[in-house]
Write a protein that holds these residues in place. Structure first.
Motif, PDB file in Angstrom:
ATOM      1  N   CYS A 106       0.946  -1.109  -0.019  1.00 44.50           N
ATOM      2  CA  CYS A 106      -0.118  -0.017  -0.158  1.00 44.50           C
ATOM      3  C   CYS A 106       0.846   1.287  -0.189  1.00 44.50           C
ATOM      4  O   CYS A 106       0.519   2.196  -0.681  1.00 44.50           O
ATOM      5  CB  CYS A 106      -0.788  -0.086   1.033  1.00 44.50           C
ATOM      6  N   GLY A 126      -3.424  -4.406  -0.209  1.00 46.87           N
ATOM      7  CA  GLY A 126      -2.605  -3.237  -0.205  1.00 46.87           C
ATOM      8  C   GLY A 126      -2.571  -2.422  -1.496  1.00 46.87           C
ATOM      9  O   GLY A 126      -2.647  -1.293  -1.444  1.00 46.87           O
ATOM     10  N   VAL A 181      -5.678  -0.746  -2.404  1.00 50.59           N
ATOM     11  CA  VAL A 181      -5.973   0.409  -1.641  1.00 50.59           C
ATOM     12  C   VAL A 181      -5.032   1.643  -2.029  1.00 50.59           C
ATOM     13  O   VAL A 181      -5.634   2.739  -1.951  1.00 50.59           O
ATOM     14  CB  VAL A 181      -5.831   0.084  -0.211  1.00 50.59           C
ATOM     15  N   GLY A 182      -3.792   1.467  -2.257  1.00 50.54           N
ATOM     16  CA  GLY A 182      -2.948   2.487  -2.563  1.00 50.54           C
ATOM     17  C   GLY A 182      -3.430   3.232  -3.619  1.00 50.54           C
ATOM     18  O   GLY A 182      -3.365   4.626  -3.629  1.00 50.54           O
ATOM     19  N   SER A 203       2.526   7.543   2.829  1.00 50.17           N
ATOM     20  CA  SER A 203       3.443   6.367   2.484  1.00 50.17           C
ATOM     21  C   SER A 203       4.138   6.093   3.686  1.00 50.17           C
ATOM     22  O   SER A 203       4.558   5.025   4.116  1.00 50.17           O
ATOM     23  CB  SER A 203       4.018   6.355   1.407  1.00 50.17           C
TER      24      SER A 203
END
Length: 463
Positions: free
Chosen positions: A47, A173, A176-177, A197
Motif C-alpha cells: 500500500c 494493499g 487500496v494504494g 506512505s
C-alpha cells in the motif's frame, strides 16, 4: 461478498454458506498469528508503494521519455550502491535489528523528498528524476527483504500452503494504494502522499516485529526448532560482496537469476510501450495519473482473486514447474497478439494480465525456490537477484528498446523480437521447478537421518 475477521481467521462471507480463507489456503491453527502478521506486513508495504507508483509514472513522463534509459541506468547504479550496503548491514546485525533499520531508512528518505518537493528553491525536474529512480530502488529492495524474511520464517511446506494467502495481503494493499492516490492526489497534493506512505511503512515495521516474535516464541516448538531460531537471530557474518559471489557460484541460484532477468526484461517492454502510448494519447497530467491508478487497481483486483482462490491450490496440485512456466508462456501469447494489434488498449490489457499472473502465481512460486537454500543465500544472494539482477534486466531492456526505436522498429516488430526470450524463460522455469523438488527431497531425507541419529540407542536387556 465481504471480508471480516473471526478468531484470527480471515472470513469471506456471502449470502451462501461462508468460506474460511484458512480452509482455502490450509492454514493450521498454530499458524494463524504468523499468517496474520505476514498478511498485514505485506498489506502495509505494498500500500505504501502503490500510493506513490502512479506519481512515479507521471514523473517519468515529466522527466522526458527520451531520458527514461538514463533514469533506469540511474536506478541500476542505485542498486549497485545499496546492495553491498545491505550486505554489510546483514553481515553485522541480527535480523531483528537490520530489518527494521531498512524500513526506517526509507521512511527518512520519504521525509527528505517531502521537504524537497515543497521547497521553492529546489529544481522540480531534478526532484522528479531523483524520485523516479528512488522509488524504483525502494520497490524492489523492500519487497526483496520481505520475501527473504518470509522464507526464513516459513519452511517449504508452510510456504507452499501460505505464500499465496500472504501475497493476497499485498494485493489488497496494492488495491487500496491507487484508490488513495486517485482520491486524494488533487486535494492533498503529491508531497502529502509521501507522508501517507511513510505512515504505512511504520505499520509494516510493527508487523515485522510481531512476526519475528512469533518465530522465536511460538508455542509447541521443539528443542531443535528453538536452536534453529536462535541461530537465525544471529548476524550472518561474512563480507559485503558475499551476495554477488553466492549468486554466481551456484548453478541453481544462477538459473534463478536468469529467470528473474528475463522476466524483468520482458515486463519492461510492455511498461515502456504503455508509457509511450499514454504520453502520446493523453495530454493532461492528472488524467494520466488517474489512468495509471486505474490500471494498477485492475492488476491488483485480478491478482487478489487469483491469490485467494487459485494460487495455493495451483502450487499444491499443478506443481511448481507449472507455476514457473505459466508466466513466460503467457508472455509468448501476449507478445504475439501485441504484434498483430499494437494499440494502447491491447498493451494495457496485456499488462494487466501479465502483472496479475506474475504477482499471483509466478512470484509466490519463485519465492518457494529460496526455501531450499542456506540462510546466507536467502538474504544475501536473493537480495542481489531481486535488486541488482532484476534492475539489470530493466536497464538492458530499456536501452534495447531505445536503440530499436532509433532504428525505426515499431511496437509490433519489437514484440516479435521478444518472443524467443520468453521461450528461453520457459526452459529455465522447467529446470528450476525440478531442481527445487530434488533439493526439497534431499533436505527432507537429511532431516529424517538426523532425527534417527538423535534417537537414544535401544538397551538390550538379558533374558
Amino acid at each position: 461478498m465481504a471480508i471480516a475477521f473471526d478468531n484470527n481467521a480471515l472470513l469471506i462471507t456471502s449470502t451462501e454458506p461462508h468460506l474460511k480463507l484458512a480452509e482455502i489456503i490450509d492454514i493450521k491453527k498454530e499458524e494463524r498469528p504468523a499468517f496474520m502478521w505476514a498478511f498485514f506486513y505485506f498489506f502495509f508495504l505494498l500500500c505504501a508503494y502503490y500510493v506513490l507508483r502512479p506519481v512515479r509514472e507521471e514523473m517519468g513522463i515529466q522527466s522526458g521519455l527520451k531520458n527514461l534509459p538514463w533514469l533506469w541506468t540511474g536506478t541500476f547504479i542505485g542498486m549497485l550502491v545499496i546492495t553491498p550496503l545491505f550486505g554489510w548491514i546483514s553481515s553485522r546485525w541480527p535480523r531483528r535489528i537490520f530489518l527494521p533499520v531498512v524500513y526506517i531508512f526509507f521512511i527518512v528518505n520519504l521525509l527528505v523528498f517531502f521537504v524537497a518537493m515543497r521547497s521553492p528553491v529546489v529544481d522540480k525536474v531534478f526532484v522528479a528524476g531523483a524520485f523516479y529512480i528512488w522509488l524504483s530502488v525502494f520497490n524492489y529492495f523492500v519487497v526483496s527483504v520481505f520475501w527473504s524474511f518470509m522464507t526464513d520464517v516459513f519452511n517449504a511446506d508452510r510456504a507452499k500452503r501460505l505464500f499465496g494467502g500472504i501475497a493476497a495481503g499485498g494485493s489488497i494493499g496494492a488495491m487500496v494504494g491507487p484508490i488513495l492516490t486517485a482520491t486524494l492526489a488533487k486535494e492533498l497534493g503529491v508531497p502529502n502522499l509521501l507522508l501517507i506512505s511513510a505512515l504505512l511503512l511504520g505499520g509494516a515495521i510493527a508487523c515485522l516485529i510481531g512476526l519475528g516474535r512469533w518465530a522465536t516464541q511460538r508455542a509447541g516448538m521443539t528443542d531443535a526448532e528453538r536452536v534453529a531460531e536462535a541461530a537465525k537471530e544471529r548476524a550472518l557474518g561474512g563480507g559485503i560482496f558475499d551476495g554477488l559471489k553466492l549468486a554466481f557460484q551456484s548453478p541453481y541460484l544462477l538459473a534463478i537469476g536468469g529467470y528473474i532477468f528475463l522476466g524483468q526484461a520482458l515486463g519492461t517492454y510492455f511498461y515502456l510501450e504503455q508509457l509511450r502510448l499514454v504520453s502520446e494519447s493523453i495530454a493532461s497530467s492528472s488524467e494520466r495519473i488517474q489512468l495509471f491508478s486505474h490500471i494498477d487497481l485492475a492488476v491488483n483486483t485480478v491478482t487478489l482473486i487469483l491469490q485467494v482462490f487459485i494460487t495455493s491450490a495451483l502450487v499444491r496440485r499443478a506443481g511448481l514447474v507449472f507455476c514457473l512456466v505459466a508466466l513466460p508462456t503467457l508472455a509468448v501469447i501476449s507478445l504475439g497478439y501485441t504484434a498483430l494489434v499494437p494499440t494502447l488498449a491491447v498493451i494495457a490489457v496485456c499488462t494487466v494480465i501479465r502483472r496479475s499472473m506474475e504477482f499471483a502465481i509466478s512470484k509466490p512460486a519463485r519465492e518457494i525456490l529460496f526455501t531450499v537454500v542456506s540462510r546466507e543465500e536467502r538474504y544475501k544472494a536473493k537480495n542481489v537477484m531481486d535488486t541488482l539482477i532484476s534492475r539489470g534486466g530493466d536497464v538492458t531492456s530499456t536501452w534495447i528498446h531505445a536503440g530499436t526505436r532509433t532504428f525505426g522498429f515499431g511496437t509490433a516488430s519489437m514484440a516479435l523480437m521478444a518472443i524467443p526470450f520468453a521461450l528461453v524463460m520457459v526452459g529455465v522455469g522447467v529446470f528450476l521447478g525440478r531442481s527445487q523438488q530434488q533439493r526439497e527431497k534431499q533436505s527432507e531425507q537429511q532431516r529424517n537421518e538426523h532425527a534417527e541419529a538423535a534417537k537414544p540407542a535401544m538397551m538390550v536387556l538379558p533374558v
